[in-house]
Design an enzyme around this catalytic site. Sequence first.
Site, PDB file in Angstrom:
ATOM      1  N   LYS A  24      84.302  -3.952 104.783  1.00  0.00           N
ATOM      2  CA  LYS A  24      85.006  -5.111 105.333  1.00  0.00           C
ATOM      3  C   LYS A  24      85.161  -6.142 104.213  1.00  0.00           C
ATOM      4  O   LYS A  24      84.533  -6.003 103.142  1.00  0.00           O
ATOM      5  CB  LYS A  24      84.226  -5.707 106.505  1.00  0.00           C
ATOM      6  CG  LYS A  24      82.817  -6.175 106.142  1.00  0.00           C
ATOM      7  CD  LYS A  24      82.073  -6.714 107.357  1.00  0.00           C
ATOM      8  CE  LYS A  24      80.652  -7.168 106.976  1.00  0.00           C
ATOM      9  NZ  LYS A  24      79.925  -7.713 108.146  1.00  0.00           N
ATOM     10  N   PRO A  25      85.983  -7.173 104.398  1.00  0.00           N
ATOM     11  CA  PRO A  25      86.216  -8.140 103.306  1.00  0.00           C
ATOM     12  C   PRO A  25      84.946  -8.824 102.811  1.00  0.00           C
ATOM     13  O   PRO A  25      84.846  -9.162 101.634  1.00  0.00           O
ATOM     14  CB  PRO A  25      87.177  -9.150 103.946  1.00  0.00           C
ATOM     15  CG  PRO A  25      87.888  -8.375 105.009  1.00  0.00           C
ATOM     16  CD  PRO A  25      86.872  -7.417 105.557  1.00  0.00           C
ATOM     17  N   GLU A  27      73.961  -7.763  90.492  1.00  0.00           N
ATOM     18  CA  GLU A  27      74.966  -8.357  89.619  1.00  0.00           C
ATOM     19  C   GLU A  27      75.547  -9.614  90.270  1.00  0.00           C
ATOM     20  O   GLU A  27      75.870  -9.619  91.462  1.00  0.00           O
ATOM     21  CB  GLU A  27      76.066  -7.326  89.373  1.00  0.00           C
ATOM     22  CG  GLU A  27      77.253  -7.813  88.591  1.00  0.00           C
ATOM     23  CD  GLU A  27      78.324  -6.743  88.471  1.00  0.00           C
ATOM     24  OE1 GLU A  27      79.312  -6.987  87.758  1.00  0.00           O
ATOM     25  OE2 GLU A  27      78.169  -5.666  89.082  1.00  0.00           O
ATOM     26  N   ASP A  32      76.572  -4.428  99.458  1.00  0.00           N
ATOM     27  CA  ASP A  32      75.847  -4.442 100.731  1.00  0.00           C
ATOM     28  C   ASP A  32      75.748  -3.046 101.338  1.00  0.00           C
ATOM     29  O   ASP A  32      76.565  -2.634 102.159  1.00  0.00           O
ATOM     30  CB  ASP A  32      76.508  -5.398 101.734  1.00  0.00           C
ATOM     31  CG  ASP A  32      75.585  -5.694 102.907  1.00  0.00           C
ATOM     32  OD1 ASP A  32      74.572  -4.974 103.068  1.00  0.00           O
ATOM     33  OD2 ASP A  32      75.861  -6.636 103.664  1.00  0.00           O
ATOM     34  N   ASN A  79      82.115  -7.541 102.367  1.00  0.00           N
ATOM     35  CA  ASN A  79      81.300  -6.634 101.557  1.00  0.00           C
ATOM     36  C   ASN A  79      82.026  -6.123 100.315  1.00  0.00           C
ATOM     37  O   ASN A  79      81.573  -5.165  99.692  1.00  0.00           O
ATOM     38  CB  ASN A  79      80.823  -5.455 102.405  1.00  0.00           C
ATOM     39  CG  ASN A  79      79.756  -5.874 103.396  1.00  0.00           C
ATOM     40  OD1 ASN A  79      79.124  -6.924 103.235  1.00  0.00           O
ATOM     41  ND2 ASN A  79      79.560  -5.076 104.434  1.00  0.00           N
ATOM     42  N   CYS A  84      78.324 -12.143  91.218  1.00  0.00           N
ATOM     43  CA  CYS A  84      79.776 -12.172  91.398  1.00  0.00           C
ATOM     44  C   CYS A  84      80.203 -13.568  91.830  1.00  0.00           C
ATOM     45  O   CYS A  84      79.363 -14.397  92.233  1.00  0.00           O
ATOM     46  CB  CYS A  84      80.206 -11.145  92.437  1.00  0.00           C
ATOM     47  SG  CYS A  84      79.995  -9.427  91.898  1.00  0.00           S
ATOM     48  N   ASP A 128      80.161   0.097 106.432  1.00  0.00           N
ATOM     49  CA  ASP A 128      80.446  -1.298 106.793  1.00  0.00           C
ATOM     50  C   ASP A 128      81.444  -1.909 105.791  1.00  0.00           C
ATOM     51  O   ASP A 128      81.218  -2.994 105.266  1.00  0.00           O
ATOM     52  CB  ASP A 128      79.152  -2.107 106.814  1.00  0.00           C
ATOM     53  CG  ASP A 128      79.307  -3.433 107.562  1.00  0.00           C
ATOM     54  OD1 ASP A 128      80.268  -3.561 108.357  1.00  0.00           O
ATOM     55  OD2 ASP A 128      78.487  -4.348 107.350  1.00  0.00           O
TER      56      ASP A 128
END
Length: 452
Positions: free
Chosen positions: A87-88, A39, A103, A90, A41, A85
């Site tokens: 985190k910002p 998708e 991810d 991902n 983004c 994992d």
Amino acid sequence: FYEVASKEVGLLMASDLHPNVVSYYGRKMDAQFVYIALEECACSLASAMTSGMIADMPLELKRKLLFEAASGVAFLHSLGIVHRDVKPQNILLAKDWTAKVADFGLGAELDRGRSSFDTHTAGTLGWLAPEALAGERCTRAVDVFGLGCVAYYVLTNGDHPFGSRYERDWAILNAAPSLDAVASDPARGGHEAVALVSRMVARSRDARITAAQALASPFFWNTRKRLDFLMEASDRVEIDYQDHGAAGRVVRLLEARAADVFDLDLVVRPPRPADSSDRPRSLFTPATPSRADRSSSWRTRDAGPPGFAPSHSPHSSSSPKKKTPSPAAPRRGWMAVLAPELIINLGKYRKYDPRSLRDLLRVMRNKGRHYRDLPPELKAVLGDYPDGYYAYFLRKFPRLLVVVWEVVVEEFGVDADPAFDQYVAKPPPPANSSPAPAPLPVSRSNATPSAP
């Protein structure tokens, strides 16, 4: 490399039926690469932060993004998938500002009946849970830790609860998180945010809440839900008080936390009036007039107009009028920080103990449920209902909601009480056991990338 890519595709195919998990469309392979169609983004949370878009967001939009990210992680956990994992970088933002977890290259799928797995420090330094850094067995709690760090990152516009980039890993293993920047600023979530983040980044994985429990945190509630909860909690406390008095369990738990909400020993004395005869009196003691004024008042009242028969005289046996508090009287406990208009209104109907947290809840409940009947001057002080009304009490007692929630939900436990269904976490839905659909052909959205 092909095994890693195939593993990610498998996890994507199993989990992309949720609006907060990035959708998988298909894959292609050649001699050197595996191409995955996902998708489209607009950007990641990290790039939105770098560009300054997050800093300009109102708190309500930040809450929405964090709730959506937690929803995506909770859905993965319900399927037995651990991201590993979080985190910002991902967490992606769609063009309509919807947050999506992405991810899955390091993701792990728990075997049926198992809740932990061995790890080889998979993830990104600075966002890893303590047990992952230490090489211990990991559970879904590693994702909750990362999600808690992301929440603090968003609320503080780029900071980390464990400090600067080069000290984070040491601090994660050896120090407590620093959440002062959130606690001291209601615009960053205040004590509700601290209650959420501190439970997500706890040093022990067993002390952390689950992603589903995070979704039920008061931090995500709107004003109406917060007020409704406080009133429902007050009702529940009153039932316990009526059945058991001050010895009731929830009453005792609540009053034991009163000092966390207000200063029990606080006394505020108004400025001394110009007339020295008008001295401070106790809260519910009426002024005592001078002898001359008293006798004059009695003579005037006893005499009345021609043909008037007084219903009460100083010599009659009927009870005097209800005493009302004086605005000049010293105020104590939680009453010390409330407006005089509210104090006067309180004394007209019921008696309240200014050192009782239960009674403070009664005030919020009684005045809130009878808001329409309040005098205009008091409404002007409290503000419009519900937003202004709740904001008034939040300013006076910033920790009230968190403390009452901790007592009623976490310590006392109301899981079996239907009145509290909307305030407690529910078990995640069972994983979908049906086979995953066949991959769709590789496709690309016709929309062009754009920043939200």
